[in-house]
Design an enzyme around this catalytic site. Structure first.
Site, PDB file in Angstrom:
ATOM      1  CG  ASP A  92      -1.307  -1.607   4.114  1.00 24.71           C
ATOM      2  OD1 ASP A  92      -0.650  -2.531   3.587  1.00 24.71           O
ATOM      3  OD2 ASP A  92      -2.277  -1.075   3.535  1.00 24.71           O
ATOM      4  CD  GLU A 130      -3.180  -5.266  -0.450  1.00 22.34           C
ATOM      5  OE1 GLU A 130      -3.820  -5.922  -1.302  1.00 22.34           O
ATOM      6  OE2 GLU A 130      -3.579  -5.128   0.732  1.00 22.34           O
TER       7      GLU A 130
END
Length: 528
Positions: A152, A217
């Site tokens: 991400d 994350e």
């Protein structure tokens, strides 16, 4: 650190010693590459001295011959806007995980997607992206490395100040610009490229590999700790793991590599003030209501002073004291404060720009940063609204000996005290999400293996450094596996992760792939 350096440009690769041949090295000319300044890791003089094995020279040659394909794959990954903090990109996050799953399968890994539940966003239950788990190899004679990475990214719009579209990878001056290019898509792909390089020269991997790739994350890794500790650990996923490696950080400067053995933790806060159930027209209602924005600015101004000192009571009380031995370590770190200032386009540094103080306040002391205000007018133009509700966002990077629960209590108590002093009739609420700091032993054989690999690629001993950033899963992986955890950075210190014009240097990307391949080789030689 920025130092003017001239890199050699080689147009030859070394064929290793072959059985039955004389000790003379054969030179093989291969097609020129589009990238004109590749820094080659092996030279005619170095190979006999540093390595009798044929494997690594061939690996490095293979990598140099496939630069264009590595760039293309990174372009595909960057094109997927896997922004984890915005629910409208949630499908893209899932697509990113599935895209990576296919890439792992292509290198021969067995994979599975593990559900990690839901998160609540503005009162709505939203499914979290699955976590990608993979395994490649199960030879009991080999060491096993567990590799973690994230897929991400932070939000990005060209209107934020990017020179090009953030989700379209652009190459300029030997740099690859795009959101996620250095954080963390190029490093994640680097492992795939290293594996493919071994396959490409017909060599088996010197280690077994396990993979944990998530897509949350940047938003606190929601659901991951529970997956690691309550599912994967009891299931035995970590039983045969010998080492853990993460590549989600950066060199201290721009020319010298490092290996990271410590991270600050993070304690992130949402400070909400509400004065009305809806926004108001300042021309009609201004001067008649106590405004939420005014209260919020007051509170945020009470958190940190102009010199970066945190004003929250007792915030420094539990910080580990600086020993004389630790103090001396900072003197040997290769770091130029003025080059650092220039590389980030800052007007001035705190602490009078003193090297040791800059490093200590970046690594071993807590810092507080104000990040933004949700609900405020941020678009261009003169918007004359009084926000009914605003949410201030700030974080504290916490250090060893500071526990998140302790820090959160200090912040809550301080903010509530200041709110009482303010005497506002508005409504105030503060919430937090936190992750602990992490340190490891840099003298461990795992670190020494990584240091040998790094020196092989860059012809210099890496700095053993701590880092100011936070990767909360690091300590969870340490606890779940019970093994040594190492951070092996690919990107440079000026990559501008999370900022406009995030990039990774082509040099760091390509040499980073070689570094990963050499690291696997060196860990493979460690005693089982």
């Amino acid at each position: 650190m920025l130092i003017k350096t001239t890199f050699r440009t080689c147009r030859s690769a070394i064929l290793p010693y072959l059985p039955g041949r004389s000790s003379t090295l054969t030179v093989y000319k291969f097609r020129p590459l589009n990238f004109l300044h590749i820094f080659y890791s092996t030279t005619l003089q170095q190979i006999p001295k540093i390595m009798a094995s044929k494997t690594l020279p061939q690996l490095f040659q293979f990598v140099d011959q496939n630069v264009d394909s590595y760039k293309q794959l990174l372009k595909e990954a960057v094109a997927i806007p896997s922004v984890s903090c915005d629910v409208k990109y949630r499908k893209d996050c899932v697509s990113m995980v599935k895209w990576m799953q296919e890439k792992l399968k292509e290198v021969g890994a067995s994979t599975e997607l593990r559900d990690v539940g839901f998160q609540t966003i503005e009162g709505i239950e939203v499914e979290l992206p699955p976590v990608l788990i993979g395994t490649l190899g199960n030879d009991a004679k080999k060491n096993t490395i567990c590799i973690y990475g994230h897929l991400d990214v932070q939000p990005a719009l060209k209107s934020d100040g990017w020179d090009s579209e953030p989700f379209e990878l652009q190459e300029r001056d030997g740099k690859l610009f795009g959101r996620g290019s250095t954080d963390d898509k190029a490093p994640v792909l680097g492992w795939l490229h290293a594996i493919n390089a071994y396959k490409g020269i017909g060599e088996e991997l010197p280690v077994n590999l396990k993979f944990i790739f998530e897509c949350m994350e940047e938003s606190g890794s929601e659901g991951l700790d529970e997956l690691l500790m309550e599912q994967l650990k009891p299931e035995g996923f970590f039983n045969d793991v010998d080492y853990v490696c993460i590549s989600d950080n950066y060199w201290l400067g721009t020319t010298k590599p490092c290996i990271t053995y410590g991270l600050r933790g993070i304690s992130y806060y949402f400070l909400e003030v509400e004065c009305a159930k809806n926004d108001l027209h300042s021309g009609v209602y201004g001067g008649t209501v106590p405004e939420a924005m005014t209260d919020l600015i007051y509170l945020m101004n009470e958190l940190v002073d102009k010199d970066g000192k945190i004003l929250i009571t007792d915030m420094y009380k539990s910080v580990a004291p600086l020993t004389e031995n630790e103090k001396q370590l900072y003197n040997t770190i290769d770091f130029d404060p003025e080059a650092y200032r220039t590389s980030i386009n800052a007007y001035k540094l705190l602490h009078n720009g003193v090297k040791e103080q800059i490093l200590m306040h970046r690594w071993r002391y807590p810092s507080l940063s104000l990040h933004g205000i949700e609900g405020a007018a941020f678009q261009p133009g003169a918007k004359t609204v009084i926000p009914g509700k605003v949410i201030g966002k700030f974080s504290i990077r916490i250090v060893p000996n500071q526990e998140p629960e302790e820090v959160e209590k200090l912040v809550f108590d301080y903010v509530n005290k200041k709110w009482a002093e303010r005497g506002s009739p508005n409504r105030m609420r503060i919430t937090a999400q936190s992750g602990r700091a992490w340190t490891e032993n840099p003298d461990h054989p795992h670190y020494q293996a990584a240091a040998r690999a790094t020196k092989l690629i860059y012809q210099t001993d890496p700095d053993m450094s701590r880092e100011g950033g936070s990767i909360p899963v690091t300590i969870t992986l340490q606890e779940a596996s019970g093994r040594n955890v190492l951070l092996l950075p690919m990107g440079a210190g000026d990559d501008m992760a999370h900022s406009q014009n995030e990039k990774i240097n082509v040099r760091n990307y390509i040499e980073g792939i070689k570094l990963f391949a050499a690291y696997l080789f060196e860990v493979g030689k460690l005693a089982k």
